[in-house]
Motif scaffolding. Structure first.
Motif, mmCIF file in Angstrom:
data_model
loop_
_atom_site.group_PDB
_atom_site.id
_atom_site.type_symbol
_atom_site.label_atom_id
_atom_site.label_comp_id
_atom_site.label_asym_id
_atom_site.label_seq_id
_atom_site.Cartn_x
_atom_site.Cartn_y
_atom_site.Cartn_z
ATOM 1 N N UNK A 144 0.821 -1.221 0.000
ATOM 2 C CA UNK A 144 0.000 0.000 0.000
ATOM 3 C C UNK A 144 0.855 1.272 0.000
ATOM 4 N N UNK A 145 2.032 1.234 0.621
ATOM 5 C CA UNK A 145 2.908 2.408 0.623
ATOM 6 C C UNK A 145 3.423 2.710 -0.784
ATOM 7 N N UNK A 146 3.796 1.677 -1.525
ATOM 8 C CA UNK A 146 4.223 1.910 -2.911
ATOM 9 C C UNK A 146 3.062 2.489 -3.719
ATOM 10 N N UNK A 147 1.888 1.868 -3.561
ATOM 11 C CA UNK A 147 0.739 2.279 -4.386
ATOM 12 C C UNK A 147 0.232 3.667 -4.010
ATOM 13 N N UNK A 148 0.272 3.997 -2.730
ATOM 14 C CA UNK A 148 -0.237 5.290 -2.288
ATOM 15 C C UNK A 148 0.807 6.383 -2.419
ATOM 16 N N UNK A 149 1.957 6.147 -1.798
ATOM 17 C CA UNK A 149 2.977 7.199 -1.741
ATOM 18 C C UNK A 149 3.742 7.336 -3.067
ATOM 19 N N UNK A 150 4.209 6.222 -3.616
ATOM 20 C CA UNK A 150 5.109 6.322 -4.777
ATOM 21 C C UNK A 150 4.386 6.326 -6.121
ATOM 22 N N UNK A 151 3.151 5.812 -6.161
ATOM 23 C CA UNK A 151 2.365 5.884 -7.405
ATOM 24 C C UNK A 151 1.465 7.119 -7.381
ATOM 25 N N UNK A 152 0.560 7.172 -6.416
ATOM 26 C CA UNK A 152 -0.458 8.235 -6.442
ATOM 27 C C UNK A 152 0.126 9.603 -6.079
ATOM 28 N N UNK A 153 0.919 9.647 -5.009
ATOM 29 C CA UNK A 153 1.364 10.960 -4.519
ATOM 30 C C UNK A 153 2.612 11.442 -5.245
ATOM 31 N N UNK A 154 3.644 10.623 -5.330
ATOM 32 C CA UNK A 154 4.922 11.103 -5.874
ATOM 33 C C UNK A 154 5.097 10.779 -7.361
ATOM 34 N N UNK A 155 4.222 9.932 -7.885
ATOM 35 C CA UNK A 155 4.220 9.612 -9.319
ATOM 36 C C UNK A 155 5.576 9.081 -9.810
ATOM 37 N N UNK A 156 6.211 8.292 -8.973
ATOM 38 C CA UNK A 156 7.483 7.664 -9.363
ATOM 39 C C UNK A 156 7.223 6.561 -10.375
ATOM 40 N N UNK A 157 6.101 5.882 -10.232
ATOM 41 C CA UNK A 157 5.727 4.777 -11.118
ATOM 42 C C UNK A 157 4.278 4.979 -11.540
ATOM 43 N N UNK A 158 3.940 4.481 -12.751
ATOM 44 C CA UNK A 158 2.516 4.405 -13.079
ATOM 45 C C UNK A 158 1.920 3.237 -12.289
ATOM 46 N N UNK A 159 0.604 3.243 -12.183
ATOM 47 C CA UNK A 159 -0.041 2.149 -11.450
ATOM 48 C C UNK A 159 0.224 0.805 -12.142
ATOM 49 N N UNK A 160 0.171 0.813 -13.476
ATOM 50 C CA UNK A 160 0.397 -0.431 -14.210
ATOM 51 C C UNK A 160 1.818 -0.956 -13.986
ATOM 52 N N UNK A 161 2.795 -0.034 -13.976
ATOM 53 C CA UNK A 161 4.186 -0.449 -13.789
ATOM 54 C C UNK A 161 4.422 -0.930 -12.358
ATOM 55 N N UNK A 162 3.835 -0.239 -11.388
ATOM 56 C CA UNK A 162 3.987 -0.679 -9.997
ATOM 57 C C UNK A 162 3.417 -2.083 -9.820
ATOM 58 N N UNK A 163 2.250 -2.314 -10.403
ATOM 59 C CA UNK A 163 1.631 -3.635 -10.256
ATOM 60 C C UNK A 163 2.454 -4.697 -10.981
ATOM 61 N N UNK A 164 3.035 -4.349 -12.142
ATOM 62 C CA UNK A 164 3.946 -5.302 -12.810
ATOM 63 C C UNK A 164 5.084 -5.682 -11.866
ATOM 64 N N UNK A 165 5.628 -4.701 -11.157
ATOM 65 C CA UNK A 165 6.751 -4.956 -10.246
ATOM 66 C C UNK A 165 6.342 -5.761 -9.011
ATOM 67 N N UNK A 166 5.045 -5.819 -8.739
ATOM 68 C CA UNK A 166 4.542 -6.567 -7.577
ATOM 69 C C UNK A 166 4.086 -7.964 -7.976
ATOM 70 N N UNK A 167 3.980 -8.208 -9.298
ATOM 71 C CA UNK A 167 3.312 -9.441 -9.736
ATOM 72 C C UNK A 167 4.139 -10.216 -10.772
ATOM 73 N N UNK A 168 3.971 -9.893 -12.066
ATOM 74 C CA UNK A 168 4.628 -10.739 -13.078
ATOM 75 C C UNK A 168 6.149 -10.650 -12.993
ATOM 76 N N UNK A 169 6.684 -9.454 -12.755
ATOM 77 C CA UNK A 169 8.140 -9.326 -12.658
ATOM 78 C C UNK A 169 8.650 -10.063 -11.409
ATOM 79 N N UNK A 170 7.922 -9.903 -10.315
ATOM 80 C CA UNK A 170 8.325 -10.572 -9.074
ATOM 81 C C UNK A 170 8.339 -12.090 -9.261
ATOM 82 N N UNK A 171 7.263 -12.602 -9.862
ATOM 83 C CA UNK A 171 7.186 -14.058 -10.079
ATOM 84 C C UNK A 171 8.332 -14.523 -10.976
ATOM 85 N N UNK A 172 8.613 -13.754 -12.019
ATOM 86 C CA UNK A 172 9.699 -14.131 -12.933
ATOM 87 C C UNK A 172 11.055 -14.082 -12.229
#
Ligand SMILES: [Zn+2]
Length: 519
Positions: free
Chosen positions: A418-446
């Motif tokens: 939630x900190x990545x999604x709230x602080x770094x995606x929504x507030x600071x816009x370091x990542x797009x939501x799609x890219x953040x979720x990729x980093x939490x899911x398919x990239x992580x699994x790979x």
């Protein structure tokens, strides 16, 4: 928490009303009858690949995703109203210490309440021993989340060398370590993990690690490492990791990536360039990272020479790695009242200066450990800088992890995703939501070699999280590390609902995920 609880029953009522109204519609359309299935409607699907979000329904049948698209409910089908929220694959935590607590906390609330559906343990060179026993116990106990694990180098080294580990291994000892690693790989370990900043791993020769990685590689295993130094000898530690990948021909993952020393700050681009150069030369190097400027470890790890009575080293630590004000005791068994106090506060109370206090605390902790055989201390230190964290988090091959425990003192155990999604995606816009979720899911699994997880597509396992991108945020802090996050609505693991409206459901559909042969 209270908001979620109040919303819970209302949400359930709304879902059942939706079932009735949609059933009426589907009776007219008369689609073919279906085996028991669940249809998630009115959700915005972010599938984990990095592709743009789209409105779609997701049908879950048994433990798998059956269909994704424009779908209508069929008779007898349960319908879940996604209420316009984002439906993503469940998060894969590639560096978790949840393996230590999962048998005591099978609901894994710290994990599922932040959207995690799979935890990967056996980290930093430490792993449950032997894995076959641990996996068996877990399968009998049942947990809410999936659990995979690496085989820990430190655990294997200690098993072979006992307390006489402060030296390189002899050839016959290395041979025995290889046998034990092979045994753990047969039990389903994802590969070899090391904790080369910790005892006993720190005393290993680089060649020992390469030799062991050479056992893991042909079995389709991977290498994951808390590198030999995250501060004073950082660049040599990164070179060693790359060399292991090159020499053992094995994918390598740097655990909890950080530049944890003031004189390293600002060098994130140099680090990424180093990784990219290695990748261009054929080394499959990746990393995981958590969204905090402070770590949790032990006081002893701050002294790589293990020269705990060396005042200049203590002064260097407090100047370069963490100031006395930023060094917070998590636990301290010889004097439990120190937990939650900073080194500066403790020093003031004792009437000694900070370096002297640091040395004394280590002396007291080691004495306690000698007497009881129990771990005596843990510490949270602030050593990283925000611009570095953001640069490293955005590196294409870095996935998100917690490094957290299910019941620990660092807030990452409850707040990371939630900190990545709230602080770094929504507030600071370091990542797009799609890219953040990729980093939490398919990239992580790979990055840890898990198949059929981390993506929303027909045939994948139905590990899913329904979340509200407008409100999701962490609430856990160092003072309240188990405060639940906001904005995670529902979590499914293998098709079973494990978290709903702020609470664990009590379902335990998690599985042991053993390494699969490479395709
Ligand atoms: Zn670590």
């Amino acid at each position: 928490m209270a908001i979620f609880r109040r919303a819970g029953p209302g949400r359930a009522r709304l879902a059942s009303q939706t079932v009735l109204s949609l059933l009426a519609v589907s009776a007219v359309a008369a689609p073919p009858p279906s085996a028991s299935s669940t249809l998630i409607v009115n959700a915005v699907v972010i599938d984990g690949t990095g592709a743009a979000r789209r409105s779609a329904c997701v049908r879950v049948r048994g433990d798998r995703i059956a269909e994704v698209g424009r779908l209508s409910p069929v008779p007898g089908e349960a319908v879940v109203d996604g209420k316009g929220l984002v439906l993503a694959p469940g998060f894969v935590d590639t560096h978790s210490h949840g393996d230590h607590g999962i048998l005591d906390h099978p609901d894994a609330l710290g994990a599922v309440s932040q959207g995690i559906s799979t935890i990967v343990g056996g980290q930093d060179g430490g792993s449950p021993w032997p894995l076959s026993d641990f996996f068996g116990k877990l399968e009998r106990a049942h947990a809410a989340v999936n659990v995979a694990a690496y085989a820990g180098h430190g655990r294997i080294r200690r098993t072979v060398m006992g307390d006489d580990f402060r030296r390189p291994a002899r050839p016959e000892e290395l041979a025995r370590m290889k046998e034990l690693l092979a045994q753990e790989l047969r039990a389903g370990a994802l590969g070899l993990s090391t904790g080369l900043e910790y005892d006993p791993g720190i005393f290993s020769a680089p060649s020992e690690v390469v030799e062991l990685a050479r056992v893991a590689a042909p079995a389709g295993g991977r290498y994951i490492s808390h590198v030999r130094s995250e501060d004073r000898n950082f660049w040599a530690a990164i070179d060693e990791t790359i060399a292991i990948g090159r020499e053992a021909k094995i994918p390598v993952q740097v655990s909890h990536l950080k530049l944890a020393m003031r004189s390293l700050w600002g060098q994130a681009d140099r680090l990424i360039a180093t990784f990219e150069r290695a990748r261009a030369e054929g080394v499959d190097i990746t990393a995981d990272i958590y969204p905090y400027l402070y770590w949790q470890s032990t006081l002893t790890v701050l002294f790589p020479e293990r020269n705990f009575e060396d005042r200049p080293t203590a002064e260097l630590v407090l100047r370069e790695i963490s100031t006395p004000e930023d060094l917070l005791l998590g636990t301290f068994a010889p004097e439990p009242s120190y937990a939650g106090q900073t080194l500066a506060e403790i020093a003031k109370g004792r009437g000694t200066d900070a370096p002297a206090t640091l040395m004394a605390l280590i002396r007291e902790a080691l004495e306690y450990e000698r007497r009881t055989g129990q771990d005596a201390e843990s510490v949270i230190g602030t050593s990283m800088s925000e611009p570095d964290l953001e640069r490293l988090m955005a590196w294409k091959h870095a996935n998100i992890c917690t490094d957290g425990e299910l019941d620990g003192r660092h807030p990452r155990g409850f707040g990371t995703y939630p900190r990545v999604l709230g602080r770094y995606v929504r507030e600071r816009k370091v990542l797009t939501l799609e890219e953040a979720i990729r980093k939490m899911t398919s990239l992580a699994a790979a990055n840890v070699g898990l198949r059929d997880r981390g993506m929303i597509r027909p045939g994948a396992f139905a590990d899913l999280v329904l979340l509200d991108p407008a409100t999701v945020i962490d609430r856990a802090t160092t003072q309240e590390p188990r405060a639940p996050s906001v904005g995670i609505a529902k979590v499914w693991v293998n098709g079973g609902l494990v978290y709903d409206a702020g609470s664990a459901t009590g379902n335990r559909p998690g599985r042991v995920l053993r390494r699969e042969p490479q395709s």
